[in-house]
Write a protein that holds these residues in place. Structure first.
Motif, PDB file in Angstrom:
ATOM      1  N   UNK A  41      -2.066  22.011  36.038  1.00 18.80           N
ATOM      2  CA  UNK A  41      -3.049  20.929  35.921  1.00 18.80           C
ATOM      3  C   UNK A  41      -2.543  19.878  34.953  1.00 18.80           C
ATOM      4  N   UNK A  42      -3.119  18.681  35.060  1.00 16.11           N
ATOM      5  CA  UNK A  42      -2.787  17.591  34.131  1.00 16.11           C
ATOM      6  C   UNK A  42      -4.040  16.779  33.851  1.00 16.11           C
ATOM      7  N   UNK A  43      -4.093  16.226  32.659  1.00 12.74           N
ATOM      8  CA  UNK A  43      -5.213  15.354  32.269  1.00 12.74           C
ATOM      9  C   UNK A  43      -4.661  14.177  31.457  1.00 12.74           C
ATOM     10  N   UNK A  44      -4.815  12.942  31.992  1.00 10.36           N
ATOM     11  CA  UNK A  44      -5.428  12.545  33.260  1.00 10.36           C
ATOM     12  C   UNK A  44      -4.628  13.092  34.448  1.00 10.36           C
ATOM     13  N   UNK A  51     -11.556   4.343  32.622  1.00  8.01           N
ATOM     14  CA  UNK A  51     -12.110   3.139  31.986  1.00  8.01           C
ATOM     15  C   UNK A  51     -11.396   2.813  30.689  1.00  8.01           C
ATOM     16  N   UNK A  52     -10.541   3.685  30.218  1.00  8.23           N
ATOM     17  CA  UNK A  52      -9.793   3.441  28.995  1.00  8.23           C
ATOM     18  C   UNK A  52      -8.727   4.503  28.841  1.00  8.23           C
ATOM     19  N   UNK A  53      -7.680   4.202  28.079  1.00  3.40           N
ATOM     20  CA  UNK A  53      -6.606   5.168  27.887  1.00  3.40           C
ATOM     21  C   UNK A  53      -7.092   6.311  27.005  1.00  3.40           C
ATOM     22  N   UNK A  54      -6.923   7.574  27.428  1.00  8.10           N
ATOM     23  CA  UNK A  54      -7.378   8.708  26.618  1.00  8.10           C
ATOM     24  C   UNK A  54      -6.500   8.875  25.378  1.00  8.10           C
TER      25      UNK A  54
END
Length: 200
Positions: A41-44, A51-54
């Motif tokens: 898995x990956x996030x993002x 809506x914005x860079x994590x």
């Protein structure tokens, strides 16, 4: 005839041993090939729209990672790195801190890592950051809006009230003086008329 049959049987047996051995090798090698490390898995996630860079990108693999060989890069729309530190490895997870103030656009995540059992894994994917919604007023601005008027403001408001009151009083005095003058003029006129009547 018996000797001929025995030779034919031995030849057939040898012919069957080789394919059986080959099948055994394939059966042993197949689980090893399937056990290679993968990105779970990956996030993002790939092709995500945010809506914005994590604050960080997080990659989770099927096996524990080696801290020494964990390489992750995230580049912004201008091709520049938006990382603010080195990859952080914890078991199967590799995280990279990001600069959350980076501009909107498409971001590329690239990685090359090595698992604890020595399997290298590499790959890349893209996600997109759009314009964030307008932020709420800051707590300071909210407090300023709710705060009572300052001393200077109260003094200005009081001065305006005094001026309005003075103007109203002046208007009343002028109006009253005019009425007195009119009454005096009428009284004088009536008195003259009476005197004139007595003279006749």
């Amino acid at each position: 005839m018996n000797a001929i049959h025995r030779r034919a049987a031995r030849t057939a047996a040898r012919g069957l041993v080789a394919p059986a051995a080959a099948l055994t090798v394939v059966a042993v090698a197949a689980p090893q090939a399937a056990a290679h490390t993968e990105l779970d898995t990956s996030s993002p996630g790939a092709e995500a729209t945010l809506a914005g860079l994590p604050p960080r990108v997080t990659l989770t693999f099927s096996d524990d990672m080696r801290r020494k060989y964990a390489k992750v890069a995230v580049t912004g729309p201008d091709g520049e790195s938006v990382a603010t530190g080195e990859p952080e490895v914890q078991g199967k997870t590799v995280a990279l801190p990001l600069d959350a103030a980076s501009p909107v656009g498409r971001y590329n995540v690239g990685y090359r890592v090595v698992s604890a059992d020595g399997h290298p894994v590499s790959g890349s994917y893209i996600f997109t950051v759009t314009a964030a919604t307008s932020p709420n007023p800051s707590p300071r601005a909210a407090r300023s809006a709710d705060a009572p008027p300052s001393t200077a403001t109260r003094e200005t408001q009081a001065s305006e009230s005094v001026e309005e009151s003075s103007g109203a009083n002046t208007s009343a005095l002028v109006g009253g003086g005019a009425l007195i003058l009119v009454a005096a003029a009428v009284g004088a006129y009536v008195a003259r008329r009476r005197r004139a009547g007595h003279v006749d």
